[in-house]
Scaffold this motif. Structure first.
Motif, short mmCIF file in Angstrom:
data_model
loop_
_atom_site.label_atom_id
_atom_site.label_comp_id
_atom_site.label_asym_id
_atom_site.label_seq_id
_atom_site.Cartn_x
_atom_site.Cartn_y
_atom_site.Cartn_z
N THR A 100 0.84 -1.19 0.00
CA THR A 100 0.00 0.00 0.00
C THR A 100 0.88 1.24 0.00
N ILE A 101 0.84 2.03 -1.07
CA ILE A 101 1.71 3.18 -1.22
C ILE A 101 0.95 4.47 -0.95
N ARG A 102 1.33 5.17 0.11
CA ARG A 102 0.76 6.48 0.40
C ARG A 102 1.88 7.52 0.46
N ASN A 103 2.81 7.31 1.35
CA ASN A 103 3.94 8.22 1.50
C ASN A 103 5.14 7.66 0.72
N GLU A 104 5.37 8.18 -0.48
CA GLU A 104 6.42 7.61 -1.34
C GLU A 104 7.81 7.70 -0.71
N ALA A 105 8.04 8.69 0.14
CA ALA A 105 9.36 8.86 0.75
C ALA A 105 9.75 7.64 1.58
N ILE A 106 8.77 7.05 2.27
CA ILE A 106 9.04 5.86 3.08
C ILE A 106 9.50 4.71 2.20
N TRP A 107 8.86 4.55 1.05
CA TRP A 107 9.19 3.43 0.16
C TRP A 107 10.52 3.66 -0.55
N HIS A 108 10.82 4.91 -0.84
CA HIS A 108 12.13 5.26 -1.38
C HIS A 108 13.22 4.84 -0.39
N GLU A 109 12.99 5.16 0.87
CA GLU A 109 13.92 4.79 1.94
C GLU A 109 14.03 3.28 2.10
N ALA A 110 12.89 2.58 1.99
CA ALA A 110 12.87 1.13 2.19
C ALA A 110 13.69 0.38 1.15
N LEU A 111 13.86 0.98 -0.02
CA LEU A 111 14.59 0.33 -1.10
C LEU A 111 16.01 0.86 -1.26
N THR A 112 16.45 1.74 -0.35
CA THR A 112 17.75 2.39 -0.48
C THR A 112 18.80 1.74 0.42
N HIS A 113 19.85 1.23 -0.19
CA HIS A 113 20.96 0.60 0.53
C HIS A 113 21.94 1.67 1.01
N GLY A 114 22.63 1.39 2.10
CA GLY A 114 23.56 2.36 2.67
C GLY A 114 24.69 2.76 1.75
N SER A 115 24.97 1.94 0.74
CA SER A 115 26.07 2.24 -0.18
C SER A 115 25.79 3.44 -1.07
N THR A 116 24.53 3.90 -1.13
CA THR A 116 24.23 5.08 -1.95
C THR A 116 24.75 6.36 -1.33
N GLY A 117 25.01 6.35 -0.02
CA GLY A 117 25.47 7.55 0.67
C GLY A 117 24.36 8.52 1.00
N GLU A 118 23.11 8.13 0.77
CA GLU A 118 22.00 9.02 1.09
C GLU A 118 21.78 9.09 2.60
N ALA A 119 21.11 10.16 3.03
CA ALA A 119 20.92 10.39 4.46
C ALA A 119 20.09 9.29 5.12
N LYS A 120 19.14 8.72 4.39
CA LYS A 120 18.30 7.67 4.94
C LYS A 120 18.39 6.42 4.08
N ASP A 121 18.56 5.28 4.75
CA ASP A 121 18.53 4.00 4.05
C ASP A 121 17.57 3.07 4.77
N TYR A 122 17.57 1.80 4.41
CA TYR A 122 16.53 0.90 4.89
C TYR A 122 16.74 0.34 6.29
N ASP A 123 17.82 0.65 6.97
CA ASP A 123 18.15 -0.01 8.23
C ASP A 123 17.04 0.09 9.28
N ARG A 124 16.51 1.30 9.50
CA ARG A 124 15.49 1.47 10.54
C ARG A 124 14.19 0.76 10.18
N LEU A 125 13.82 0.82 8.91
CA LEU A 125 12.60 0.14 8.47
C LEU A 125 12.77 -1.37 8.54
N GLU A 126 13.97 -1.86 8.29
CA GLU A 126 14.26 -3.29 8.43
C GLU A 126 14.02 -3.74 9.86
N PHE A 127 14.51 -2.96 10.82
CA PHE A 127 14.32 -3.25 12.25
C PHE A 127 12.83 -3.39 12.57
N LEU A 128 12.03 -2.46 12.06
CA LEU A 128 10.60 -2.47 12.32
C LEU A 128 9.92 -3.65 11.63
N GLY A 129 10.25 -3.84 10.35
CA GLY A 129 9.63 -4.92 9.59
C GLY A 129 9.92 -6.29 10.15
#
Length: 223
Positions: A18-47
C-alpha cells in the motif's frame, strides 16, 4: 521529498503493498552504499518485528504443536534466507537502490541485502497501512513457504544438541573463526566442535546461518 520511479510504484502495488507516503518506500529500497541520508536499516528493524509477530500468530492459530516445534518453524520462516527467497519471488533485486560499487559486487542478489530489503518493505507497509493490512500482505507473500516444508524438520543445531546429550558429550561449542567480504555481503565462518569428537567449519552470509550449516555438516560427518 524523495519519490518512487513509476515502474517501482507499479511493481509494489502489483504485489499488494500500500503506497501512500512515497518517501518511506524510497527509503525502504535504499541501501547504505548510496550515501543518502536515509537508508533501509530502521525500516528493516521495524519490519523484522512485524514479520515475527505475524508468523508467530499464524503458527499459533494453525498448529497445535508444542512451543519447541512452533519456535523451530518460526525461526525458519523469518530467517534471512526465507526473507531473501520471498524477495526473489517478487523480483525485488530489480528495484533495490545501490551504490555503484555495491551493484558491481552483486549486492542486489545477496541474501543479506534481499532479506533486509524484504523486512524494510514490510516495515514501510506497516507505517503506511497499519498492522492488519501488513499481516494480510505477509500471509499472501509467505503462503507458499508456510504451507511447505520450511522449518518442519528438526533444526540442525537442535539435532546436534540432542545428539551430544544422548551420547554423553559436552554441549557443542560454536566459534566465529573468520569474517570476510564487504559490509553488504559479509561472510562468516563458524567452527562447531564437540569435545573428544571433532570439529567442522562452514561459511555463510550470516552468523546464525553459518552455525546452522556447520551443525548440519557435523551431523553428516559424526552423527
Amino acid at each position: 521529498m524523495s519519490s518512487l520511479e513509476p515502474r517501482t510504484r507499479s511493481w509494489l502495488e502489483q504485489h499488494g503493498f500500500t503506497i501512500r507516503n512515497e518517501a518511506i518506500w524510497h527509503e525502504a529500497l535504499t541501501h547504505g552504499s548510496t550515501g543518502e541520508a536515509k537508508d533501509y536499516d530502521r525500516l528493516e528493524f521495524l519490519g523484522d518485528r512485524v514479520l515475527g509477530l505475524t508468523i508467530a500468530d499464524w503458527l499459533y492459530d494453525q498448529s497445535q504443536s508444542a512451543e519447541g516445534k512452533l519456535a523451530q518453524r518460526l525461526n525458519a520462516l523469518v530467517s534471512k534466507q526465507t526473507c531473501a527467497g520471498r524477495a526473489r519471488a517478487i523480483n525485488t533485486s530489480a528495484h533495490v537502490r545501490l551504490g555503484k560499487q555495491a551493484r558491481e559486487d552483486g549486492a542486489q542478489d545477496s541474501d543479506n541485502v534481499l532479506g533486509d530489503i524484504m523486512e524494510s518493505l514490510l516495515g514501510a507497509n506497516f507505517l503506511d497501512a497499519g498492522f492488519d493490512a501488513t499481516r494480510d500482505l505477509i500471509r499472501a507473500l509467505w503462503r507458499e513457504v508456510f504451507d511447505g516444508s520450511t522449518g518442519r524438520r528438526k533444526h540442525p543445531k537442535s539435532a546436534l544438541q540432542e545428539w551430544a546429550a544422548g551420547n554423553q558429550r559436552r554441549p557443542p561449542d560454536y566459534e566465529v573463526t573468520d569474517t570476510s567480504g564487504p559490509d553488504h555481503n559479509r561472510l562468516y565462518t563458524v567452527q562447531v566442535s564437540v569435545h573428544n569428537v571433532g570439529a567442522v567449519k562452514a561459511t555463510a552470509g550470516g552468523k546464525r546461518e553459518a552455525e546452522t550449516e556447520a551443525a548440519r555438516l557435523f551431523m553428516e560427518k559424526y552423527g
